[in-house]
Design a protein around this motif. Structure first.
Motif, PDB file in Angstrom:
ATOM      1  N   ILE A 104       0.815  -1.220   0.000  1.00  0.00           N
ATOM      2  CA  ILE A 104       0.000   0.000   0.000  1.00  0.00           C
ATOM      3  C   ILE A 104       0.845   1.265   0.000  1.00  0.00           C
ATOM      4  O   ILE A 104       0.414   2.287  -0.500  1.00  0.00           O
ATOM      5  CB  ILE A 104      -1.000   0.035   1.182  1.00  0.00           C
ATOM      6  CG1 ILE A 104      -0.290  -0.213   2.512  1.00  0.00           C
ATOM      7  CG2 ILE A 104      -2.109  -0.980   0.955  1.00  0.00           C
ATOM      8  CD1 ILE A 104      -1.168  -0.041   3.729  1.00  0.00           C
ATOM      9  N   THR A 105       2.038   1.204   0.584  1.00  0.00           N
ATOM     10  CA  THR A 105       2.929   2.364   0.582  1.00  0.00           C
ATOM     11  C   THR A 105       4.326   1.902   0.945  1.00  0.00           C
ATOM     12  O   THR A 105       4.541   0.733   1.248  1.00  0.00           O
ATOM     13  CB  THR A 105       2.429   3.476   1.540  1.00  0.00           C
ATOM     14  OG1 THR A 105       3.184   4.671   1.297  1.00  0.00           O
ATOM     15  CG2 THR A 105       2.545   3.083   2.999  1.00  0.00           C
ATOM     16  N   HIS A 106       5.274   2.839   0.930  1.00  0.00           N
ATOM     17  CA  HIS A 106       6.653   2.478   1.278  1.00  0.00           C
ATOM     18  C   HIS A 106       7.317   3.618   2.042  1.00  0.00           C
ATOM     19  O   HIS A 106       6.880   4.767   1.963  1.00  0.00           O
ATOM     20  CB  HIS A 106       7.459   2.176   0.012  1.00  0.00           C
ATOM     21  CG  HIS A 106       7.857   3.415  -0.726  1.00  0.00           C
ATOM     22  ND1 HIS A 106       6.998   4.069  -1.564  1.00  0.00           N
ATOM     23  CD2 HIS A 106       8.996   4.141  -0.702  1.00  0.00           C
ATOM     24  CE1 HIS A 106       7.602   5.137  -2.047  1.00  0.00           C
ATOM     25  NE2 HIS A 106       8.819   5.211  -1.537  1.00  0.00           N
ATOM     26  N   PHE A 107       8.361   3.250   2.757  1.00  0.00           N
ATOM     27  CA  PHE A 107       9.207   4.214   3.455  1.00  0.00           C
ATOM     28  C   PHE A 107      10.647   3.889   3.148  1.00  0.00           C
ATOM     29  O   PHE A 107      11.030   2.719   3.103  1.00  0.00           O
ATOM     30  CB  PHE A 107       8.982   4.157   4.972  1.00  0.00           C
ATOM     31  CG  PHE A 107       7.644   4.682   5.365  1.00  0.00           C
ATOM     32  CD1 PHE A 107       7.443   6.045   5.533  1.00  0.00           C
ATOM     33  CD2 PHE A 107       6.569   3.836   5.513  1.00  0.00           C
ATOM     34  CE1 PHE A 107       6.192   6.544   5.853  1.00  0.00           C
ATOM     35  CE2 PHE A 107       5.308   4.320   5.837  1.00  0.00           C
ATOM     36  CZ  PHE A 107       5.127   5.678   6.005  1.00  0.00           C
ATOM     37  N   ALA A 108      11.441   4.926   2.915  1.00  0.00           N
ATOM     38  CA  ALA A 108      12.873   4.737   2.708  1.00  0.00           C
ATOM     39  C   ALA A 108      13.573   4.787   4.054  1.00  0.00           C
ATOM     40  O   ALA A 108      13.234   5.596   4.910  1.00  0.00           O
ATOM     41  CB  ALA A 108      13.413   5.817   1.784  1.00  0.00           C
ATOM     42  N   ASP A 115       6.146   9.196  10.708  1.00  0.00           N
ATOM     43  CA  ASP A 115       5.534   8.949   9.399  1.00  0.00           C
ATOM     44  C   ASP A 115       5.016   7.511   9.314  1.00  0.00           C
ATOM     45  O   ASP A 115       3.912   7.264   8.822  1.00  0.00           O
ATOM     46  CB  ASP A 115       6.541   9.186   8.266  1.00  0.00           C
ATOM     47  CG  ASP A 115       6.905  10.662   8.116  1.00  0.00           C
ATOM     48  OD1 ASP A 115       6.201  11.535   8.684  1.00  0.00           O
ATOM     49  OD2 ASP A 115       7.909  10.943   7.424  1.00  0.00           O
ATOM     50  N   VAL A 116       5.815   6.571   9.786  1.00  0.00           N
ATOM     51  CA  VAL A 116       5.400   5.165   9.755  1.00  0.00           C
ATOM     52  C   VAL A 116       4.191   4.970  10.668  1.00  0.00           C
ATOM     53  O   VAL A 116       3.206   4.336  10.292  1.00  0.00           O
ATOM     54  CB  VAL A 116       6.563   4.229  10.161  1.00  0.00           C
ATOM     55  CG1 VAL A 116       6.096   2.782  10.222  1.00  0.00           C
ATOM     56  CG2 VAL A 116       7.730   4.375   9.196  1.00  0.00           C
ATOM     57  N   LEU A 117       4.248   5.532  11.857  1.00  0.00           N
ATOM     58  CA  LEU A 117       3.154   5.413  12.809  1.00  0.00           C
ATOM     59  C   LEU A 117       1.858   5.996  12.244  1.00  0.00           C
ATOM     60  O   LEU A 117       0.796   5.367  12.332  1.00  0.00           O
ATOM     61  CB  LEU A 117       3.543   6.128  14.115  1.00  0.00           C
ATOM     62  CG  LEU A 117       2.670   5.917  15.335  1.00  0.00           C
ATOM     63  CD1 LEU A 117       2.470   4.450  15.650  1.00  0.00           C
ATOM     64  CD2 LEU A 117       3.278   6.632  16.529  1.00  0.00           C
ATOM     65  N   ASN A 118       1.947   7.163  11.635  1.00  0.00           N
ATOM     66  CA  ASN A 118       0.756   7.787  11.057  1.00  0.00           C
ATOM     67  C   ASN A 118       0.187   6.968   9.909  1.00  0.00           C
ATOM     68  O   ASN A 118      -1.036   6.863   9.762  1.00  0.00           O
ATOM     69  CB  ASN A 118       1.062   9.223  10.600  1.00  0.00           C
ATOM     70  CG  ASN A 118       1.269  10.139  11.794  1.00  0.00           C
ATOM     71  OD1 ASN A 118       0.744   9.916  12.875  1.00  0.00           O
ATOM     72  ND2 ASN A 118       2.062  11.177  11.604  1.00  0.00           N
ATOM     73  N   ALA A 119       1.053   6.385   9.080  1.00  0.00           N
ATOM     74  CA  ALA A 119       0.582   5.545   7.975  1.00  0.00           C
ATOM     75  C   ALA A 119      -0.160   4.323   8.509  1.00  0.00           C
ATOM     76  O   ALA A 119      -1.206   3.933   7.983  1.00  0.00           O
ATOM     77  CB  ALA A 119       1.758   5.114   7.102  1.00  0.00           C
ATOM     78  N   VAL A 120       0.372   3.722   9.570  1.00  0.00           N
ATOM     79  CA  VAL A 120      -0.275   2.551  10.163  1.00  0.00           C
ATOM     80  C   VAL A 120      -1.612   2.948  10.789  1.00  0.00           C
ATOM     81  O   VAL A 120      -2.625   2.275  10.589  1.00  0.00           O
ATOM     82  CB  VAL A 120       0.643   1.866  11.198  1.00  0.00           C
ATOM     83  CG1 VAL A 120      -0.117   0.816  12.003  1.00  0.00           C
ATOM     84  CG2 VAL A 120       1.844   1.245  10.489  1.00  0.00           C
ATOM     85  N   LYS A 121      -1.627   4.048  11.525  1.00  0.00           N
ATOM     86  CA  LYS A 121      -2.882   4.493  12.168  1.00  0.00           C
ATOM     87  C   LYS A 121      -3.965   4.786  11.124  1.00  0.00           C
ATOM     88  O   LYS A 121      -5.137   4.535  11.367  1.00  0.00           O
ATOM     89  CB  LYS A 121      -2.629   5.761  12.998  1.00  0.00           C
ATOM     90  CG  LYS A 121      -1.937   5.471  14.307  1.00  0.00           C
ATOM     91  CD  LYS A 121      -1.745   6.784  15.058  1.00  0.00           C
ATOM     92  CE  LYS A 121      -1.137   6.582  16.407  1.00  0.00           C
ATOM     93  NZ  LYS A 121      -0.863   7.844  17.085  1.00  0.00           N
TER      94      LYS A 121
END
Length: 129
Positions: A104-108, A115-121
């Motif tokens: 669904i998305t990616h992080f470098a 940012d990771v926490l917000n994407a998961v929430k």
């Protein structure tokens, strides 16, 4: 056996780097998520099979079975599991392939933990909050 009675959404963290697994595990547990960790593809697929997590945070560079292969196998087993991938900076081809395979998305890496926490929430709102 299907475990759909999670009190809270469950997250599987797959990374061969111990420090990243521990960091993400602590952060998501503090938020109230149920968490699982795996250091390789075999462990990750066993956890998917047994516990059916709602979301997987998956590193693309894992010795043995790479992240793309793990992603494809997760999606074959459980197509509704959401997958967020982590890559080294600039791995554009891997990112493109992962998104095409259902991520669904990616992080470098190095990533901003907020940012990771917000994407998961956004993908997995907590029931109790």
């Amino acid at each position: 056996m299907k475990f759909d009675q999670h009190q809270e959404p469950a997250i599987l963290i797959v990374d061969d780097q111990f420090g990243i697994r521990i960091l993400l595990n602590e952060i998501f547990q503090k938020e109230g998520y149920q968490t699982y960790t795996a250091s390789n593809g075999v462990q990750a697929l066993e956890i998917v099979q047994e516990y059916h997590p709602d979301l997987v945070i998956l590193d693309m560079k894992i010795p043995g079975m790479d992240g793309l292969e793990i992603l494809k196998r997760i999606k074959e087993k459980e197509s509704d599991i959401k997958v967020i991938i982590m890559t080294a900076y600039g791995e554009l081809e891997k990112i493109k392939q992962a998104i095409e395979s259902g991520a669904i998305t990616h992080f470098a890496k190095p990533f901003d933990i907020d940012d990771v926490l917000n994407a998961v929430k956004k993908e997995l709102p907590l029931k109790s909050k």
